[in-house]
Write a protein that holds these residues in place. Sequence first.
Motif, PDB file in Angstrom:
ATOM      1  N   THR A  99       0.801  -1.227   0.000  1.00 15.44           N
ATOM      2  CA  THR A  99       0.000   0.000   0.000  1.00 15.44           C
ATOM      3  C   THR A  99       0.835   1.280   0.000  1.00 15.44           C
ATOM      4  O   THR A  99       0.314   2.340  -0.357  1.00 15.44           O
ATOM      5  N   THR A 100       2.090   1.204   0.392  1.00 19.32           N
ATOM      6  CA  THR A 100       2.900   2.416   0.485  1.00 19.32           C
ATOM      7  C   THR A 100       3.170   3.083  -0.864  1.00 19.32           C
ATOM      8  O   THR A 100       2.992   4.300  -0.980  1.00 19.32           O
ATOM      9  N   ILE A 105       2.313   7.910  -4.268  1.00 19.57           N
ATOM     10  CA  ILE A 105       1.964   8.479  -5.571  1.00 19.57           C
ATOM     11  C   ILE A 105       0.730   9.366  -5.430  1.00 19.57           C
ATOM     12  O   ILE A 105       0.688  10.490  -5.943  1.00 19.57           O
ATOM     13  N   ALA A 106      -0.271   8.872  -4.709  1.00 23.01           N
ATOM     14  CA  ALA A 106      -1.472   9.683  -4.473  1.00 23.01           C
ATOM     15  C   ALA A 106      -1.123  10.939  -3.683  1.00 23.01           C
ATOM     16  O   ALA A 106      -1.659  12.020  -3.961  1.00 23.01           O
ATOM     17  N   ALA A 107      -0.218  10.810  -2.722  1.00 21.30           N
ATOM     18  CA  ALA A 107       0.193  11.972  -1.934  1.00 21.30           C
ATOM     19  C   ALA A 107       0.864  13.015  -2.828  1.00 21.30           C
ATOM     20  O   ALA A 107       0.621  14.223  -2.677  1.00 21.30           O
ATOM     21  N   TRP A 113      -1.523  19.112  -6.652  1.00 22.76           N
ATOM     22  CA  TRP A 113      -2.772  19.830  -6.892  1.00 22.76           C
ATOM     23  C   TRP A 113      -2.953  20.952  -5.869  1.00 22.76           C
ATOM     24  O   TRP A 113      -3.351  22.067  -6.222  1.00 22.76           O
ATOM     25  N   MET A 114      -2.649  20.663  -4.603  1.00 23.84           N
ATOM     26  CA  MET A 114      -2.820  21.672  -3.559  1.00 23.84           C
ATOM     27  C   MET A 114      -1.830  22.830  -3.726  1.00 23.84           C
ATOM     28  O   MET A 114      -2.175  23.980  -3.461  1.00 23.84           O
ATOM     29  N   LEU A 115      -0.614  22.514  -4.160  1.00 25.21           N
ATOM     30  CA  LEU A 115       0.392  23.562  -4.354  1.00 25.21           C
ATOM     31  C   LEU A 115       0.305  24.201  -5.737  1.00 25.21           C
ATOM     32  O   LEU A 115       1.032  25.153  -6.016  1.00 25.21           O
ATOM     33  N   ALA A 152      -2.346  15.693   4.091  1.00 27.66           N
ATOM     34  CA  ALA A 152      -3.774  15.748   3.746  1.00 27.66           C
ATOM     35  C   ALA A 152      -4.409  14.365   3.832  1.00 27.66           C
ATOM     36  O   ALA A 152      -5.511  14.206   4.377  1.00 27.66           O
ATOM     37  N   ILE A 153      -3.727  13.353   3.303  1.00 23.42           N
ATOM     38  CA  ILE A 153      -4.245  11.984   3.370  1.00 23.42           C
ATOM     39  C   ILE A 153      -4.367  11.535   4.820  1.00 23.42           C
ATOM     40  O   ILE A 153      -5.344  10.889   5.204  1.00 23.42           O
TER      41      ILE A 153
END
Length: 186
Positions: A99-100, A105-107, A113-115, A152-153
């Motif tokens: 899962t890491t 990658i999602a992070a 996107w946030m930056l 965020a996650i």
Amino acid sequence: MTRAPVGLFGRLAAWSHRNLPTRDSMERNRLLRPVAHRVLAPELWRFTRRSVPRGVALGMVAGILVPVAQTPVAALFALPFRANVPTAALTTFITNPLTTPPLWIAAYWIGSWMLRIDAHVPGQPVAEAAAQADWIPWLMQAGPATALGLLAITIVASIGGYALSALGWRLWIARKWRHRHDNRGS
């Protein structure tokens, strides 16, 4: 004769029971030895409607944000919040070798996107750095984006884990009461 667990929740419960840290294993852990008297306090090992969701949330935080020694860190996090230590320690297994990589990658995507890293800005520094095939600017931008995405996650996962475990606890207790009421009526 014991029955084999049935369904997803039964298999999950069996796996949790096999992997749940015991008081003895926590007592033998050399990282926890200085605070063992606090970690092994009986109230931190009781499964209550308040301590279990706290343990899930803290386990998510330690599992996602802490790269090594997640289980001892989750146990230490449980102390000031009076969270269930076994639940906090077990929840850290949300991150594992399978899962890491998708999580990171999602992070990165979320952090980018946030930056607004890929947004059109004068000079397009990201596009220019990629065109030069220079890895240093990319790494300098990937680090903050990934860190922000992981944060965020973590916030979303810990709040969601808290809410789902509190709801699950409530449904489990309601089912026990209903079963008790049905058995009393017959």
